[in-house]
Design a protein around this motif. Structure first.
Motif, mmCIF file in Angstrom:
data_model
loop_
_atom_site.group_PDB
_atom_site.id
_atom_site.type_symbol
_atom_site.label_atom_id
_atom_site.label_comp_id
_atom_site.label_asym_id
_atom_site.label_seq_id
_atom_site.Cartn_x
_atom_site.Cartn_y
_atom_site.Cartn_z
ATOM 1 N N ASN A 62 114.127 55.507 -35.640
ATOM 2 C CA ASN A 62 112.942 56.105 -34.793
ATOM 3 C C ASN A 62 111.637 54.959 -35.181
ATOM 4 N N ASP A 108 109.878 62.885 -29.412
ATOM 5 C CA ASP A 108 109.963 64.086 -30.137
ATOM 6 C C ASP A 108 111.006 64.071 -31.173
ATOM 7 N N ALA A 110 113.436 63.882 -34.052
ATOM 8 C CA ALA A 110 113.306 64.444 -35.401
ATOM 9 C C ALA A 110 114.304 63.658 -36.283
ATOM 10 N N GLN A 111 114.033 63.483 -37.627
ATOM 11 C CA GLN A 111 114.763 62.800 -38.556
ATOM 12 C C GLN A 111 116.040 63.617 -38.807
ATOM 13 N N LYS A 120 109.383 65.221 -37.829
ATOM 14 C CA LYS A 120 109.130 64.473 -36.648
ATOM 15 C C LYS A 120 108.009 63.548 -37.025
ATOM 16 N N TYR A 121 108.425 62.164 -36.774
ATOM 17 C CA TYR A 121 107.278 61.138 -37.275
ATOM 18 C C TYR A 121 107.146 60.016 -36.329
ATOM 19 N N GLY A 123 105.887 59.825 -33.123
ATOM 20 C CA GLY A 123 105.535 60.273 -31.620
ATOM 21 C C GLY A 123 104.393 59.816 -30.924
#
Length: 167
Positions: A62, A108, A110-111, A120-121, A123
């Motif tokens: 992500n 949105d 999520a790991q 969640k990182y 976004g």
């Protein structure tokens, strides 16, 4: 709440540490001389990418795909300076693939990896599409640099350009 705190804090700490380790690879002394040789820089970059791969074992890069992209971009530069065609091509392909992962991760997302599951990182980056697309433009310019002339006609290089151009 405690699990969420530890997961988020661990993610922040590891990402800061790996970012700083990568930056350390390019440090210069007060006279402007690089403190690490090219081989040492490559070793540091390999360690950084290996740690990302271990911690994000689910491939849920992500937001962090941009740091993998950067490490592979710098590795390609170093391998090209050595005239190492195979490792230059591998690094460029990884650079292109990780830039695409960064470009396309859901806002949105999520790991999913075990240590960071549910966090969640990043976004907020998706709210500035020009910043995200800038990486693609920069990489296409980078691929046009003369340092890559020695591999430019190889089919693998042409495939890397196609990957990088994908939107």
């Amino acid at each position: 709440k405690l699990v969420e705190f530890y997961r988020e804090n661990t993610l922040d700490l590891f990402s800061d540490a790996l970012y700083q380790a990568e930056q350390l690879a390019y440090c210069r002394d007060d006279d402007g001389k690089e403190i690490y040789t090219a081989d040492e820089q490559l070793a540091i970059l390999a360690k950084v990418t290996a740690v990302y791969e271990i911690l994000l074992e689910e491939g849920d890069y992500n937001f962090f795909a941009q740091f993998m992209e950067s490490a592979y971009r710098q590795s390609a530069r170093l391998y090209a300076a050595k005239g190492d065609a195979e490792n230059t091509l591998i690094s460029l392909r990884n650079m292109a693939e990780f830039s695409q992962k960064f470009l396309h991760y859901p806002e949105d997302a999520a790991q999913t990896s075990i240590l960071f599951r549910g966090v969640k990182y990043g976004g907020w980056v998706k709210n500035t599409p020009d910043a995200v697309n800038a990486m693609i433009r920069e990489n296409l310019d980078y691929l046009n640099e003369p340092r890559f002339d020695f591999i430019r006609e190889r089919p693998e290089f042409k495939e890397i350009i196609k990957i990088q151009q994908t939107k």
